[in-house]
Design a protein around this motif. Structure first.
Motif, short mmCIF file in Angstrom:
data_model
loop_
_atom_site.label_atom_id
_atom_site.label_comp_id
_atom_site.label_asym_id
_atom_site.label_seq_id
_atom_site.Cartn_x
_atom_site.Cartn_y
_atom_site.Cartn_z
N ASN A 190 89.64 -28.65 7.01
CA ASN A 190 89.64 -29.99 6.76
C ASN A 190 90.91 -30.78 6.95
N THR A 191 92.05 -30.07 6.39
CA THR A 191 93.29 -30.60 6.45
C THR A 191 93.70 -30.99 7.83
N GLN A 192 93.25 -30.06 9.10
CA GLN A 192 93.76 -30.42 10.22
C GLN A 192 92.93 -31.46 10.75
N ILE A 193 91.54 -31.46 10.15
CA ILE A 193 91.01 -32.73 10.82
C ILE A 193 91.38 -34.08 10.27
N LYS A 194 91.83 -33.89 8.99
CA LYS A 194 92.49 -35.18 8.38
C LYS A 194 93.66 -35.60 9.01
#
Length: 743
Positions: free
Chosen positions: A115-119
């Motif tokens: 989710n960090t990479q998606i953000k």
């Protein structure tokens, strides 16, 4: 049993059958269950809700048409929008070109990492970089649908943020970067730019982090090298100052010497303890006068043991001589002298041993004190060496630790320099976005919009219809009467066409309306089905507010009973606004007021022969103090006398919401009937008035609904007033007219 309890017990009977099966009317058909005084148990049935919708169907239709047409217009006026998608695979960990640690840990270990990479992919910085890449013809095509004259970065960034969407594929590390635009080619171009910029962003971040980390590590290496040199100098200076070159050998010698002295100290302490014990035993025996030879360490002395043996031998010899010689015999004297000499030697030997014990104790004390002094000195020397060694060890440890840190930082700096130069990617593009004529627009979604318009229009229409029904709190349905007001419905009187009041009051006699006449016949049958109402001689009729047809119900119900052969009297107890005399076109000169006041007798006040078997007692004018008249003894005697003269006495009283006259009369009657006009009185007012009737210890036979509008009767009473009933009454009327013509 009290009247209210009896009413509650028999209320279910009224709820299930309203007496005489009024045109087949029964609460069972409506699913109300018990409809008696306990109105809280009555619930709306599914059919009730259908009736609510049936009455207000045009609300539903209008709202549905408005919502559905709005959705249709909106759908047809929308600009077509196309969607293109680029697929990016995020690696679980960076490619391991060389076995070394990265500056930044980019491994994907959990959903939070992904989710960090998606953000990051959704971040404003990437949107701005993509906006900077769009220029020239691409920029003009990009802004064309939005009618933006200014092609500044902020406008492009705002549009990109609104139309870009990042979607993760479930249970995978695949991410779809989609972009919506009226131009399919622009949508594909922008979607690919987002994917490319994400990869470039990761590369820049990795390089910047590596360069920054290397610069920091270089400064740290220089500082650590200076610290190592300083620690080495401090250690050498300490060695020279305290002559610590042979510290380890000196420490070994001191430790061995300390160990030997410690063993000797333990041995001497044990010897001192033993000497002290022996000395204390000797002193204790001497103080108590006990023979010291009882002590083992004294008795075991060679000299004392020999003397004890010698004494025993001499004692045996003396015992033998006494058997042969007299006490004064020379041999006896010689033997006794030898025994005395032996005793003296034993005593001397014991004293010698005592002196030796005391001497040994003093010697043990001196030896123990001397070895303890040596032990203290040796410990002091060992502690001094430990203090020197502690500082020495600290300086030596600091030097080794500083050297290890310097070595580690130097190696890490070399690794960081190498990792910054290696170009690796933490993700890759799996599928690039493309544009073709086969791409279908995602917006407007015609089936979805029309479906939402259909469902939304129907739902809002139904909600609006129920809302209108909710705010309409007037009594109009049988549920309102039974469930809210709390009374059983025993009769329904249809709406009467416009006619004079006297004609209305005698409608059951003049047959001006066959439906109304039949309704009162059914009400008459309902009242005769129950013992409580069948045997009631005095019946009170009231309502909530004026104009609900209580006087109309009183006169026609009384005439119905009179038509069945009972002697009936109608009493006008509405002393404030008398109305019964108008209904029969008689004078209102003498009546209840005069009888109660003693100025007239019943024979003088009662108007006889109004109709066969039906007399009328008017009010006798308007009273200034009606409550005093109704509370008087004369009124009570009048009612008692009327009970004797007539089979039925019907009393017309004022509305309950206006005055309390009906409640004053109520204890003198056998029961009451509550008149309600269709769609006129509010539920709360009717409920409050009905509650007053139910709280009295007088039975209430139920409610009569007046003025039912046949145009809407199908919404609430479809089972009882439809075209078939109307045709039936029309046929009956025609037959009666033909019969009259023949006569």
């Amino acid at each position: 049993m009290d009247a209210p309890d009896k009413k509650k017990q028999e209320g279910s009977g009224y709820g299930y059958n309203y007496g005489g099966n009024y045109a087949g009317y029964s609460a069972v058909g409506y699913g109300y269950g018990d409809g008696g005084a306990g109105g809280g148990s009555v619930q709306r049935s599914f059919q009730d809700y259908l009736l609510i919708l049936r009455e207000r169907i045009w609300y539903v239709v209008v709202v549905f048409l408005v919502v559905f047409s709005s959705s249709l217009v909106y759908t047809l006026s929308q600009t077509k929008v196309y969607r293109s998608s680029a697929t990016v695979q995020i690696f679980r960990r960076d490619p391991n070109v060389i076995q070394m640690q990265q500056v930044m840990d980019n491994d994907i270990r959990s959903a939070e990492d992904l989710n960090t990479q998606i953000k990051v992919l959704e971040s404003v910085s990437i949107i701005r970089k993509v906006a900077e890449r769009i220029s020239g013809d691409d920029l003009r095509a990009f802004l064309a649908p939005y009618e933006r004259s200014a092609a500044d970065t902020s406008s492009v960034t705002e549009i990109l943020a609104l139309n870009r969407k990042v979607v993760q594929t479930r249970l995978s590390l695949i991410v779809n970067v989609t972009y919506d635009h009226p131009d399919r080619f622009v949508a594909a171009r922008v979607s690919n730019l987002f994917a490319d910029e994400y990869l470039a962003h990761n590369t820049r971040i990795r390089f910047d982090d590596s360069r920054t980390a290397y610069d920091q590590l270089t400064l740290t290496v220089d500082d650590q090298r200076r610290k190592v040199d300083q620690n080495a100098n401090d250690l050498q200076a300490y060695k020279e100052k305290n002559n610590m070159v042979s510290l380890d050998s000196r420490k070994d010698i001191v430790n061995e010497t300390l160990k030997a002295i410690n063993l000797e100290a333990n041995r001497l302490a044990s010897a001192l303890n033993a000497a002290e014990i022996r000395l204390n035993q000797v002193k204790e025996h001497r103080a108590k006068g006990i023979n010291l030879t009882d002590l083992p360490f004294i008795a075991n002395q060679p000299l004392i043991a020999a003397l004890n043996q010698q004494r025993s031998t001499q004692q045996i010899l003396i015992a033998q001589l006494r058997e042969r010689y007299l006490p004064k015999h020379p041999k006896m004297n010689e033997a006794l002298n030898s025994l005395e000499q032996t005793e003296r030697e034993i005593t001397k030997a014991i004293e010698s041993v005592f002196a030796q014990v005391e001497s040994d104790y003093q010697s043990a004390i001196r030896n123990h004190e001397q070895v303890q002094d040596n032990l203290r000195k040796q410990k002091a020397e060992s502690l001094e060496l430990d203090r020197y060694a502690l500082q020495y060890t600290k300086l030596e440890r600091d030097l080794k630790l500083s050297e290890q840190i310097l070595q580690s930082i130097t190696g890490r700096a070399r690794e960081t320099s190498m990792t910054g130069a290696i170009q690796t990617q933490s993700a890759r593009i799996v599928d690039r976005a493309g544009a073709s004529a086969e791409n279908k627009p995602i917006s407007p979604n015609v089936p979805l919009n029309l479906g939402l318009g259909l469902v939304g229009g129907l739902g809002l229409g139904l909600a609006f219809a129920f809302f209108v029904a909710f705010i309409d709190d007037r009594v109009k349905s049988s549920f309102d009467i039974e469930g809210v007001v709390g009374l059983p419905l025993i009769g329904i009187i249809p709406q009467i066409k416009r006619m004079e009041q006297p004609d209305k009051a005698q409608i059951v006699i003049n047959n001006a309306d066959r439906q109304v006449a039949e309704a009162f016949l059914t009400l008459h049958s309902s009242l005769r089905l129950k013992d409580e109402s069948k045997n009631a001689k005095c019946i009170l009729i009231t309502s909530t507010i004026p104009g609900e047809g209580k006087s109309f119900t009183t006169t026609n119900l009384a005439l119905t009973f009179a038509a069945h052969g009972e002697r009936v009297l109608i009493v006008d107890c509405d002393l404030r606004k008398p109305n019964i005399h108008k209904s029969f076109r008689i004078e209102n000169i003498k009546g209840v007021i005069d009888v109660c006041g003693g100025t007239a007798t019943l024979e003088e006040a009662i108007v006889r022969g109004i109709q066969p078997n039906c007399d009328v007692l008017p009010a006798g004018g308007r009273a200034k103090n009606p409550t005093q008249i109704l509370n008087s003894k004369g009124f009570e005697l009048m009612i008692s006398e009327l009970r004797k003269r007539y089979d039925r006495v019907f009393i017309d009283t004022p509305p309950l919401a206006a005055v309390s006259d009906a409640l004053i009369v109520l204890p003198l009657v056998d029961g009451s009937i509550f008149a309600i006009f269709f769609n006129k009185v509010r539920r709360k007012a009717a409920q409050f008035s009905a509650k007053k009737l139910l709280e009295a210890n007088v039975p209430n036979f139920g409610a009569v609904l007046n003025g039912l509008n046949l145009a809407v009767s199908g919404y609430y009473y479809a089972q009882y007033y439809d075209k078939s009933y109307k045709d039936y009454y029309v046929v009956m009327s025609k037959n009666e007219e033909q019969e009259k013509d023949r006569v």
